[in-house]
Design an enzyme around this catalytic site. Structure first.
Site, PDB file in Angstrom:
ATOM      1  N   ASP A 177      67.476  31.920  50.800  1.00 41.70           N
ATOM      2  CA  ASP A 177      66.701  30.861  51.456  1.00 41.70           C
ATOM      3  C   ASP A 177      65.447  30.470  50.684  1.00 41.70           C
ATOM      4  OD1 ASP A 177      68.603  30.954  53.508  1.00 41.70           O
ATOM      5  OD2 ASP A 177      67.484  32.512  54.561  1.00 41.70           O
ATOM      6  N   LYS A 230      67.144  26.890  47.213  1.00 44.88           N
ATOM      7  CA  LYS A 230      68.109  26.608  46.135  1.00 44.88           C
ATOM      8  C   LYS A 230      68.759  25.250  46.335  1.00 44.88           C
ATOM      9  CE  LYS A 230      70.261  30.362  47.282  1.00 44.88           C
ATOM     10  NZ  LYS A 230      69.336  30.926  48.251  1.00 44.88           N
ATOM     11  N   GLY A 242      73.467  28.849  53.537  1.00 44.32           N
ATOM     12  CA  GLY A 242      73.039  27.654  54.261  1.00 44.32           C
ATOM     13  C   GLY A 242      72.022  26.972  53.375  1.00 44.32           C
ATOM     14  N   HIS A 243      72.442  25.906  52.708  1.00 44.53           N
ATOM     15  CA  HIS A 243      71.565  25.219  51.763  1.00 44.53           C
ATOM     16  C   HIS A 243      71.177  23.860  52.349  1.00 44.53           C
ATOM     17  CE1 HIS A 243      73.292  27.758  48.207  1.00 44.53           C
ATOM     18  NE2 HIS A 243      72.763  28.486  49.171  1.00 44.53           N
ATOM     19  N   GLN A 280      72.681  33.021  48.269  1.00 43.42           N
ATOM     20  CA  GLN A 280      71.939  34.260  48.528  1.00 43.42           C
ATOM     21  C   GLN A 280      70.844  34.461  47.469  1.00 43.42           C
ATOM     22  OE1 GLN A 280      75.732  34.636  48.750  1.00 43.42           O
ATOM     23  NE2 GLN A 280      75.229  33.744  50.695  1.00 43.42           N
ATOM     24  N   PRO A 313      65.429  33.849  63.591  1.00 42.36           N
ATOM     25  CA  PRO A 313      64.096  33.759  62.974  1.00 42.36           C
ATOM     26  C   PRO A 313      64.068  34.607  61.716  1.00 42.36           C
ATOM     27  CG  PRO A 313      63.980  34.801  65.160  1.00 42.36           C
ATOM     28  CD  PRO A 313      65.419  34.466  64.907  1.00 42.36           C
ATOM     29  N   GLY A 322      57.349  20.233  49.342  1.00 37.05           N
ATOM     30  CA  GLY A 322      57.942  19.672  50.553  1.00 37.05           C
ATOM     31  C   GLY A 322      59.444  19.602  50.358  1.00 37.05           C
TER      32      GLY A 322
HETATM   33  P1  GDP Z   1      68.487  27.886  50.335  1.00 42.42           P
HETATM   34  O1  GDP Z   1      69.429  28.705  51.129  1.00 42.42           O
HETATM   35  O2  GDP Z   1      67.903  28.654  49.185  1.00 42.42           O
HETATM   36  O3  GDP Z   1      69.059  26.576  49.888  1.00 42.42           O
HETATM   37  O4  GDP Z   1      67.261  27.566  51.294  1.00 42.42           O
HETATM   38  P2  GDP Z   1      67.377  27.043  52.822  1.00 42.42           P
HETATM   39  O5  GDP Z   1      67.834  25.639  52.813  1.00 42.42           O
HETATM   40  O6  GDP Z   1      68.137  28.013  53.655  1.00 42.42           O
HETATM   41  O7  GDP Z   1      65.871  27.185  53.281  1.00 42.42           O
HETATM   42  C1  GDP Z   1      64.836  26.495  52.641  1.00 42.42           C
HETATM   43  C2  GDP Z   1      64.169  25.555  53.661  1.00 42.42           C
HETATM   44  O8  GDP Z   1      62.951  25.080  53.131  1.00 42.42           O
HETATM   45  C3  GDP Z   1      64.981  24.319  53.979  1.00 42.42           C
HETATM   46  O9  GDP Z   1      64.745  23.964  55.312  1.00 42.42           O
HETATM   47  C4  GDP Z   1      64.420  23.268  53.028  1.00 42.42           C
HETATM   48  O10 GDP Z   1      64.558  21.934  53.518  1.00 42.42           O
HETATM   49  C5  GDP Z   1      62.978  23.660  53.017  1.00 42.42           C
HETATM   50  N1  GDP Z   1      62.251  23.387  51.776  1.00 42.42           N
HETATM   51  C6  GDP Z   1      62.685  23.468  50.493  1.00 42.42           C
HETATM   52  N2  GDP Z   1      61.654  23.277  49.651  1.00 42.42           N
HETATM   53  C7  GDP Z   1      60.552  23.087  50.399  1.00 42.42           C
HETATM   54  C8  GDP Z   1      59.155  22.895  50.114  1.00 42.42           C
HETATM   55  O11 GDP Z   1      58.727  22.870  48.972  1.00 42.42           O
HETATM   56  N3  GDP Z   1      58.319  22.776  51.183  1.00 42.42           N
HETATM   57  C9  GDP Z   1      58.752  22.826  52.463  1.00 42.42           C
HETATM   58  N4  GDP Z   1      57.847  22.701  53.432  1.00 42.42           N
HETATM   59  N5  GDP Z   1      60.057  22.995  52.775  1.00 42.42           N
HETATM   60  C10 GDP Z   1      60.924  23.153  51.758  1.00 42.42           C
HETATM   61  P1  IMO Z   2      71.508  31.377  51.235  1.00 40.69           P
HETATM   62  O1  IMO Z   2      72.512  30.971  50.195  1.00 40.69           O
HETATM   63  C1  IMO Z   2      69.634  34.630  53.450  1.00 40.69           C
HETATM   64  C2  IMO Z   2      72.168  38.073  54.433  1.00 40.69           C
HETATM   65  C3  IMO Z   2      72.546  38.299  55.884  1.00 40.69           C
HETATM   66  C4  IMO Z   2      72.650  39.824  55.893  1.00 40.69           C
HETATM   67  C5  IMO Z   2      73.255  40.126  54.522  1.00 40.69           C
HETATM   68  C6  IMO Z   2      74.774  40.320  54.549  1.00 40.69           C
HETATM   69  O2  IMO Z   2      71.308  30.367  52.302  1.00 40.69           O
HETATM   70  O3  IMO Z   2      70.237  31.826  50.575  1.00 40.69           O
HETATM   71  P2  IMO Z   2      76.813  38.621  54.792  1.00 40.69           P
HETATM   72  O4  IMO Z   2      77.182  37.702  55.914  1.00 40.69           O
HETATM   73  O5  IMO Z   2      76.620  37.952  53.494  1.00 40.69           O
HETATM   74  O6  IMO Z   2      77.750  39.804  54.704  1.00 40.69           O
HETATM   75  O7  IMO Z   2      75.391  39.253  55.249  1.00 40.69           O
HETATM   76  O8  IMO Z   2      72.936  39.022  53.701  1.00 40.69           O
HETATM   77  N1  IMO Z   2      72.509  36.736  53.916  1.00 40.69           N
HETATM   78  C7  IMO Z   2      71.597  35.772  53.648  1.00 40.69           C
HETATM   79  N2  IMO Z   2      70.266  35.750  53.852  1.00 40.69           N
HETATM   80  N3  IMO Z   2      70.242  33.574  52.869  1.00 40.69           N
HETATM   81  C8  IMO Z   2      71.575  33.597  52.651  1.00 40.69           C
HETATM   82  O9  IMO Z   2      72.215  32.625  51.966  1.00 40.69           O
HETATM   83  C9  IMO Z   2      72.322  34.713  53.084  1.00 40.69           C
HETATM   84  N4  IMO Z   2      73.635  35.042  53.039  1.00 40.69           N
HETATM   85  C10 IMO Z   2      73.727  36.290  53.535  1.00 40.69           C
HETATM   86  O10 IMO Z   2      71.548  37.832  56.753  1.00 40.69           O
HETATM   87  O11 IMO Z   2      71.365  40.386  55.921  1.00 40.69           O
HETATM   88 MG    MG Z   3      69.747  29.305  53.097  1.00 39.90          MG
END
Ligand code: GDP
Ligand code: IMO
Ligand code: MG
Length: 430
Positions: A16, A19, A43-44, A226, A306, A417
């Site tokens: 998270d 990426k 979840g991207h 991840q 959360p 952002g």
């Molecule tokens: P990923 O799994 O690495 O792709 O990250 P996620 O999408 O799960 O979580 C990142 C969250 O931060 C998402 O809701 C993005 O829209 C948000 N985001 C990414 N870059 C920024 C940033 O620079 N500032 C803020 N406020 N939000 C961001």
């Molecule tokens: P992105 O690509 C954050 C965590 C789960 C759990 C552990 C194992 O959005 O960054 P799994 O279902 O893979 O066997 O769970 O890894 N986990 C993540 N945490 N971002 C992710 O993906 C994750 N994918 C798995 O919460 O702790």
């Molecule tokens: Mg994610």
């Protein structure tokens, strides 16, 4: 020798890190975008204007027209949710015209999802907190050599035979270990065959396809899911995922040579988050942690849980820089830190009488570690509109420079952002 123009986007923390946003930002200049591991546990989030897209299987390049998008052999795919993801995008006007699925990628089936639930339940007090998407059980079957692969969809008779054989093994586990009735061949065929038919046209030898594009000079983006601390080998085992998100494994997971994936970009959140259980030395169970969670909207993209929050962990990041060989870093969510009096980066851990410079392998040691912090002055200004480094308060620049000094890796991008235009470019990435 031909010029290689590629970037490997890798999470440097516990996932998270943003990426999806950075891949989408870089995808404008790429021809091919490849996911190389993981599955719908990812979840991207990508924000384009007023629209927010949450991608689980599909590479975050799918939102541009004409790009080749590949689901690599290192992935595990849930055909049912992949189909839903494709349908929802189509409803929103996004048509995956040039999508390809590796014939060697593995399939997540209903019995994997059931096992993920049952195994977590059995762990009682020691749950991993998986996403319950069947990821671990699908990778287990891959290694145990009883997995179904996307290439198996191309011959229905062979596929039926394989499903029958696999269910004989799986049902013994369900019945004897979990007192669960297991799954019948008919049930699997009824649930999956209509979807298999729809996915069949996308299946291809994507290693050959990718090599052909690279030979033609295509720019390729490899998108990790991840993060390094969730890596099955290098993460906080056993609180990890079941694949290798690290840069070198983009080579295995996409079917290209190691030099093709060597330009690794470490995506690093300006603080740390973690979803699920497991050690987290810089965790903040206080008002600052809550500030970060609320301001950064730190709730899981896949499960809505959360996220746990804390200061930036320089010890974990040093390991990530070493293991991935990051050429540079993209710092994301810097805007979330505005409004704090001070901000901290852990530079070492104190464990009893010893000071650890390197991230330990053993959980029982990690659990006793307390961080040694370098403290930086905070800043109050809203930086969401910053376009250059000069637009940032001096304290924010000091924080970034301090991080570069601790990690000895330069920062090439700063994100302030979620939108594409909220990205400060410090040096060229491709
Ligand atoms: P990923 O799994 O690495 O792709 O990250 P996620 O999408 O799960 O979580 C990142 C969250 O931060 C998402 O809701 C993005 O829209 C948000 N985001 C990414 N870059 C920024 C940033 O620079 N500032 C803020 N406020 N939000 C961001
Ligand atoms: P992105 O690509 C954050 C965590 C789960 C759990 C552990 C194992 O959005 O960054 P799994 O279902 O893979 O066997 O769970 O890894 N986990 C993540 N945490 N971002 C992710 O993906 C994750 N994918 C798995 O919460 O702790
Ligand atoms: Mg994610």
């Amino acid at each position: 020798m031909r010029k290689i123009s590629t970037v490997t986007v890798v999470g440097s923390q516990w996932g998270d890190e943003g990426k999806g946003k950075i891949t989408d930002f870089l995808a404008e200049r790429a021809d091919v975008i490849v996911r190389y591991q993981g599955g719908p546990n990812a979840g991207h989030t990508v924000v384009v204007g007023e629209e927010t897209y949450k991608l689980h299987h599909l590479p975050s390049g799918i939102l541009y027209r004409g790009k080749i998008c590949i689901l690599g052999n290192g992935m595990v795919l849930d055909p049912l949710t992949l189909q839903t993801e494709l349908q929802e995008l189509k409803k929103r006007g996004v048509f995956p015209e040039r999508l390809f699925i590796s014939d060697r990628a593995h399939l997540i089936m209903s019995y994997h999802k059931a096992l993920d639930e049952l195994e977590e339940r059995e762990r009682k007090g020691a749950q991993i907190g998986t996403t319950r998407r069947g990821i671990g059980p699908a990778y287990v079957d891959k290694v145990f050599r009883i997995g179904l692969r996307c290439g198996d969809l191309l011959d229905e008779e062979e596929l039926k035979k394989k499903i029958r054989e696999i269910l004989l093994v799986k049902n013994r586990i369900f019945k004897n270990l979990y007192d669960h009735p297991g799954f019948s061949v008919e049930e699997i065929e009824n649930e999956y065959f209509p979807v298999f038919q729809q996915l069949r046209p996308y299946v291809k030898d994507t290693s050959v396809l990718l090599d052909g594009e690279i030979q033609k000079g295509a720019r390729v983006l490899f998108e990790g899911a991840q993060g390094t601390m969730l890596d099955i080998d290098h993460g906080t085992y056993p609180f990890v995922t079941s694949s290798n998100p690290i840069a070198s494994c983009a080579s295995t997971g996409a079917g290209v040579g190691p030099e093709i994936v060597a330009n690794a970009l470490g995506i690093t959140k300006a603080y740390t988050t973690r979803v699920g259980e497991g050690p987290f030395p810089t965790e903040l169970n206080n008002k600052v942690g809550e500030h970060i969670r609320e301001k950064g909207r730190e709730y899981g993209t896949t499960t809505g849980r959360p996220r746990r929050t804390g200061w930036l962990d320089g010890v974990a990041l040093k390991a990530a820089c070493r293991i991935n060989g990051f050429r540079s870093l993209a710092i994301t969510l810097l805007d979330v830190l505005s409004g704090l009096d001070e901000v901290c980066i852990a530079t070492a851990y104190r464990c009893g009488d010893t000071v650890l410079e390197h991230f330990p392998a053993q959980l029982h040691i990690l659990e006793k570690c307390t961080p040694v912090y370098r403290v930086f002055k905070g800043w109050q200004a809203n930086i969401a509109g910053a376009k250059t480094l000069e637009d940032l308060p001096i304290e924010a620049v000091d924080y970034l420079r301090g991080l570069e000094e601790i990690l000895q890796v330069k920062i090439s991008l700063v994100s302030v952002g979620p939108r594409r235009d909220q990205t400060i470019v410090l040096s060229d990435i491709f």
